[in-house]
Motif scaffolding. Sequence first.
Motif, short mmCIF file in Angstrom:
data_model
loop_
_atom_site.label_atom_id
_atom_site.label_comp_id
_atom_site.label_asym_id
_atom_site.label_seq_id
_atom_site.Cartn_x
_atom_site.Cartn_y
_atom_site.Cartn_z
N VAL A 107 0.09 4.50 -2.48
CA VAL A 107 -0.69 5.60 -1.94
C VAL A 107 -0.10 6.93 -2.45
N GLU A 108 -0.96 7.84 -2.85
CA GLU A 108 -0.49 9.08 -3.46
C GLU A 108 -0.14 10.18 -2.46
N PRO A 109 -0.97 10.47 -1.45
CA PRO A 109 -0.61 11.57 -0.54
C PRO A 109 0.68 11.26 0.23
N LEU A 110 1.38 12.31 0.61
CA LEU A 110 2.60 12.18 1.39
C LEU A 110 2.30 11.42 2.68
N THR A 111 3.10 10.39 2.96
CA THR A 111 2.84 9.50 4.09
C THR A 111 4.07 9.41 4.98
N ILE A 112 3.88 9.64 6.28
CA ILE A 112 4.94 9.52 7.28
C ILE A 112 4.61 8.33 8.16
N ILE A 113 5.59 7.43 8.35
CA ILE A 113 5.35 6.17 9.06
C ILE A 113 6.18 6.10 10.33
N SER A 114 5.57 5.65 11.42
CA SER A 114 6.30 5.35 12.66
C SER A 114 6.68 3.88 12.66
N GLU A 115 7.90 3.59 13.05
CA GLU A 115 8.37 2.21 13.17
C GLU A 115 9.68 2.21 13.95
N TYR A 116 10.11 1.03 14.35
CA TYR A 116 11.45 0.87 14.92
C TYR A 116 12.47 0.68 13.81
N THR A 117 12.09 -0.08 12.79
CA THR A 117 12.99 -0.37 11.68
C THR A 117 12.33 0.05 10.37
N TRP A 129 0.83 -1.21 0.00
CA TRP A 129 0.00 0.00 0.00
C TRP A 129 0.86 1.26 0.00
N LEU A 130 1.98 1.23 0.75
CA LEU A 130 2.86 2.40 0.81
C LEU A 130 3.41 2.77 -0.56
N GLN A 131 3.59 1.81 -1.41
CA GLN A 131 4.16 2.08 -2.73
C GLN A 131 3.13 2.64 -3.72
N PRO A 179 8.14 6.89 2.27
CA PRO A 179 8.50 6.08 1.10
C PRO A 179 9.57 6.79 0.28
N ASN A 180 10.46 6.02 -0.31
CA ASN A 180 11.59 6.61 -1.04
C ASN A 180 11.15 7.61 -2.10
N HIS A 181 10.06 7.32 -2.78
CA HIS A 181 9.64 8.21 -3.87
C HIS A 181 9.01 9.51 -3.37
N GLN A 182 8.87 9.64 -2.02
CA GLN A 182 8.27 10.86 -1.47
C GLN A 182 9.26 11.69 -0.65
N GLU A 227 11.82 13.75 -1.44
CA GLU A 227 11.96 15.15 -1.87
C GLU A 227 10.71 15.95 -1.56
N THR A 228 9.56 15.34 -1.77
CA THR A 228 8.30 16.02 -1.45
C THR A 228 8.22 16.34 0.03
N TYR A 229 8.64 15.40 0.87
CA TYR A 229 8.58 15.62 2.31
C TYR A 229 9.39 16.84 2.71
N TYR A 230 10.65 16.91 2.29
CA TYR A 230 11.50 18.02 2.71
C TYR A 230 11.03 19.35 2.12
N ALA A 231 10.49 19.29 0.92
CA ALA A 231 9.95 20.52 0.33
C ALA A 231 8.75 21.02 1.13
N ARG A 232 7.88 20.10 1.53
CA ARG A 232 6.70 20.48 2.30
C ARG A 232 7.10 21.01 3.69
N MET A 233 8.10 20.39 4.30
CA MET A 233 8.53 20.83 5.63
C MET A 233 9.12 22.23 5.60
N SER A 234 9.64 22.64 4.45
CA SER A 234 10.25 23.97 4.34
C SER A 234 9.23 25.07 4.03
N GLU A 235 7.98 24.66 3.79
CA GLU A 235 6.96 25.64 3.39
C GLU A 235 6.40 26.45 4.56
N GLY A 236 6.58 25.99 5.80
CA GLY A 236 6.03 26.71 6.94
C GLY A 236 4.65 26.22 7.29
#
Length: 302
Positions: free
Chosen positions: A231-241, A227-229, A273-276, A278-287
């Motif tokens: 899903v379209e919206p930016l997804t942040i996952i909690s895990e140990y590994t 599913w992670l591969q 996910p690896n393909h997201q 760049e999107t993650y860091y770009a979104r985090m810089s938007e404020g």
Amino acid sequence: MKYGLPYQGSKNSIAPWVVDHLPAAPVLVDIMAGGCAVTHCALLSGKFGRVIANDISDSALFFKEVAEGSMRGYAHVPTREEFHAAKDDDPAIGLLYSFASNRKNYLWSRALEPVKIAASRMLTSPSLHERRRAWLQFVRELDKYVKTTNTPPSKAIERLQRLQGLERLERLEGLEGLERLERLNALQGDYQQVPLPHDCVIYADPPYKDTKCGSYDGFDHNRFTQWLQTVEPLTIISEYTAPPDCTQIAERTKTVKANGYATTKTTERLFVPNHQVETYYARMSEGTLDLDQPKEIMPWHD
């Protein structure tokens, strides 16, 4: 501050840290909300226009009911038999009076059960007459416990210093009147069936792989990875590994209690996910979003 419900695997202690690493968005989807600690913190943060909380259990629905005042006046302290009869239908009994809030096992041992029930009812019964009866019962049961278990009175009193059920009830009562409830949608269902707004960010907290999943035993991690591969919206996952094909974006060490006593340190990590990436860091810089009178997020501490 305590976030969400008393819940096995709760993110209460790290909820501000998690929310701090989520980019602001019109909608946050807490897609495996569990005890809703991240949902609760996100509602207070001012970073999201709306929050959707979903869980396969009824926990997200119960969280919203509690915040709307459903626990007002609740003070029932169940026996072991009452607990097992009601735990699957009454979320309050299941959460408040189960060991480690697992909604399966009764909170107290058979030896201490009569003493702790009497002590709890002594504090919560609605009338003075009922409280007095509970006090007399408490004295009798405590005396019986000391004699039958050969426990020194001082040790017995030490074991009675915490009434976990009442502590959890107090925590739930603290959720009443939670602000921004009009921005909360609560759902119950499979995470893959949640409607995803196009402008959302997803936070996923699956049962951690190679750990005891408690009430989520049997979770299909391969299905989640697939599913992670897709899903379209930016997804942040909690895990140990790291899940397959995911990149770590944050980590922190926390101290956890095992069986309520022994402590151990674990490292919580966040991934995308690896393909997201760049999107993650770009979104985090938007404020942040320009929400009406946003509140600052509560600070987190190691």
